[in-house]
Design a protein around this motif. Structure first.
Motif, short mmCIF file in Angstrom:
data_model
loop_
_atom_site.label_atom_id
_atom_site.label_comp_id
_atom_site.label_asym_id
_atom_site.label_seq_id
_atom_site.Cartn_x
_atom_site.Cartn_y
_atom_site.Cartn_z
N TYR A 199 -22.81 20.66 43.05
CA TYR A 199 -23.14 20.56 44.48
C TYR A 199 -22.41 19.38 45.12
CZ TYR A 199 -26.83 23.99 43.57
OH TYR A 199 -27.52 25.12 43.23
N GLU A 240 -23.22 29.87 43.07
CA GLU A 240 -24.08 29.81 44.24
C GLU A 240 -24.07 28.41 44.87
OE1 GLU A 240 -27.92 31.54 43.29
OE2 GLU A 240 -27.05 33.54 43.24
N SER A 242 -23.71 27.48 47.84
CA SER A 242 -24.37 27.38 49.14
C SER A 242 -25.84 27.00 49.01
CB SER A 242 -24.25 28.70 49.91
OG SER A 242 -24.80 29.77 49.16
N LEU A 243 -26.40 27.10 47.81
CA LEU A 243 -27.80 26.69 47.62
C LEU A 243 -27.96 25.18 47.60
CD1 LEU A 243 -29.10 29.24 44.95
CD2 LEU A 243 -29.14 29.40 47.46
N ASN A 277 -21.07 32.91 45.96
CA ASN A 277 -22.29 32.71 46.74
C ASN A 277 -23.28 33.85 46.48
OD1 ASN A 277 -19.96 31.30 48.36
ND2 ASN A 277 -21.86 30.29 48.91
N THR A 285 -23.05 31.00 54.93
CA THR A 285 -23.25 30.54 53.56
C THR A 285 -23.07 31.67 52.55
OG1 THR A 285 -25.63 30.91 53.81
CG2 THR A 285 -24.80 28.68 54.23
#
Length: 573
Positions: A199, A240, A242-243, A277, A285
């Motif tokens: 992230y 993923e 965008s989380l 994503n 997103t």
């Protein structure tokens, strides 16, 4: 007073077609009684039934079976005088002991020859290490960890690439290919000072690039030694993002650049992909949103293919199927329908970097919201619906131009109710790595889908189908047989909340399978692998479509190609 099982040594309770197995029913009747038993299919229809006498006390009676029918079986049993029902077991509700019979489709489909091993189209999460389950499910791909957090958890420059750096599972089972997972940063390389799932960009970017070069080295060596017929190596950079992405846009692209350049410096056959994503398209997103945002900053230069997860925004459960997101037409959001998301994704890909490959590396269907594992959950109707929706979603992404789709998940696991394709018979809330299992209908529907559609190229969606009719054409590799997957869907028969999903709704559809003026026969494969012959006249066969896909096997590829639209940018397998 009564319990039942269909035991297997591999813990899966799945059997080959036309092979002997046993239904074992154990009773502890207080006095002499009669066991009344039956086996129902995924639709609740009784396939076979019987009864036998038992005396008082504990005893087990085995009923020998050989099934030429394939699919999901739900065994029920009770005592005629004393009653009782089969107990719940783990995430499986009361009243049933489930098993599966695999289809034998070789007489219909023949055997496909693969020029390259990576032409296979099905992966799975949740069964790494369980080769029997992967074989039953018809799976050829799993995800293997090579992230920094897995290989260098305690500090930089501690990972030495080696051809022997391979899980023994893959060594023993070279039919299972690897998608190399690269997300995940340990505390020492994290801007947060603790593990994060990529992230943030790594704090030590030069070392990150050097690490990726090492991953490229060992992946290339491993492929050469273990997968001589695999054309490329596949790397997924983020999972993923965008989380939780919290770093700058520029650093996202810089992270991909470092991964791409590091891997390609040592692996000439690398396919680096992302951004993965949760949803394919239609939001900032989603995968399309990231491709557009970061593509403008140079991301297209640092990916060889696109990876996405195949969820659809309104939810991935039976009440919100992939074709229509709302049963109320006034609030229907058709842009979120999975087929439309796939069209939008391929369009964005084609505009950014033409003719790229597309990999769907996760896609699953849970139970409806608000349901929890329990004595009566899930119902037979919920299981029927999960199978129908789950299979349709995978056909849609393959028919929409994905090279590969990934089944999610193996057995039920804690925290998210119902994503498993198998019941976990030991743990009330499911457990990761569960091995004492029995199949849900979805498992057996998946086993049919993979056997029918693996080894195909996508021809595309059939044009001109009526509203509510969905049909996608595929052709076996080597210019082989044509397979058309077709179903119908009606929101009116598929309530968004409450009520039962219709197991009988059907529509009639005429599919062109041959040239005008011709007649002959095609083979129909139902959603669970049972075959029948259908006659056609004037080149057309009349089908009765239901909410569960069926597959029509025909021979005239010229007609199929003329009536289908190849997804934009899809270049075959």
């Amino acid at each position: 007073m009564i319990s039942a099982d269909t035991p297997t040594t591999d813990g899966l309770r799945i059997f080959q077609n036309n092979a002997p197995f046993k239904l074992a029913i154990t009773t502890n009747a207080p006095n002499s009684d009669t066991v009344v038993w039956s086996v129902a299919d995924s639709n609740g229809a009784i396939k076979t039934q019987g009864s036998f006498a038992v005396s008082a006390g504990v005893q087990t009676n085995s009923i020998p079976c050989t099934s030429t029918w394939s699919g999901y079986g739900a065994l029920t049993a009770t005592l005629r005088s004393n009653g009782g029902t089969l107990p719940n077991s783990g995430t499986r509700p009361v009243g049933i002991a489930t098993f599966g019979v695999l289809p034998n489709l070789t007489p219909v489909l023949g055997t496909v020859t693969y020029a390259h091993q990576d032409q296979h189209r099905f992966g799975m999460q949740g069964f790494n290490g369980n080769i029997a389950a992967l074989h039953d499910m018809g799976v050829s791909w799993t995800i293997d960890d090579r992230e920094v957090s897995a290989m260098e958890p305690n500090g930089p420059n501690t990972y030495t690439p080696s051809v022997n750096d391979l899980d023994p599972f893959y060594k023993a089972n070279p039919d299972q290919m690897r998608i190399v997972r690269l997300d995940g940063l340990p505390a020492w390389d994290s801007k947060t000072g603790q593990y994060n799932d990529s992230y943030y960009a790594p704090s030590n970017m030069p070392e990150f690039q050097s690490f990726m070069a090492k991953v490229g080295t060992d992946t290339s060596l491993i492929r050469a030694a273990n997968y001589p017929n695999q054309q490329s190596d596949y790397y997924q950079v983020t999972w993923e993002p965008s989380l939780g992405w919290a770093d700058s846009n520029a650093n996202f692209v810089a992270m991909y650049k470092a991964a791409y350049q590091g891997i390609h410096s040592t692996d000439p056959n690398a396919v680096v992909m992302g951004p993965t994503n949760p949803f394919p398209a239609n939001c900032s997103t989603c995968t399309t949103g990231y491709l557009q945002t970061f593509g403008a900053l140079g991301l297209w230069n640092y990916i060889d293919a696109v990876s996405t997860h195949g969820y659809w925004n309104a939810g991935t459960y039976p009440a919100h199927p992939p074709e229509l997101q709302d049963s109320d037409p006034s609030t229907a959001n058709q842009a979120n329908a999975l087929d439309n998301q796939m069209t939008q994704l391929r369009s964005v890909m084609q505009a950014g970097k033409p003719d790229m490959k597309l990999f769907v590396t996760e896609q699953g269907t849970s139970y409806d919201p608000g349901l929890n594992y329990g004595l009566t959950v899930p119902s037979q109707n919920q299981l029927f619906a999960q199978a129908a929706v789950g299979v349709r979603s995978h056909i849609i992404v393959l028919g929409g131009g994905a090279q590969l789709t990934t089944l999610f998940y193996g057995a039920d696991y804690p925290g998210e109710v119902g994503y498993g394709t198998f019941f976990d018979l030991n743990d009330a809330q499911g457990a990761y790595g569960a091995s004492n299992l029995s199949p849900k209908p979805e498992a057996m529907a998946f086993a049919t889908m993979t056997r029918v559609l693996d080894g195909t190229n996508t021809l595309g969606r059939i044009t001109g189908t009526p509203s509510g009719t969905f049909a996608y054409a595929f052709q076996q590799l080597g210019n082989g047989k044509v397979v058309t997957a077709a179903w119908t869907h009606s929101n009116a028969q598929w309530p968004a909340s409450g009520g039962l999903y219709s197991q009988t709704y059907s529509t009639s559809y005429t599919l062109q399978v041959d040239s005008a003026g011709t007649s002959g026969n095609v083979t129909k494969i139902d959603g669970y692998g049972n075959t029948s012959t259908l006659a056609y006249t004037n080149g057309q066969v009349t089908l009765t479509l239901t909410e569960v896909p069926q597959y029509i096997v025909s021979n005239n590829a010229t007609v199929a190609k003329a009536n289908a639209t190849v997804p934009l940018g899809y270049m075959g397998q």
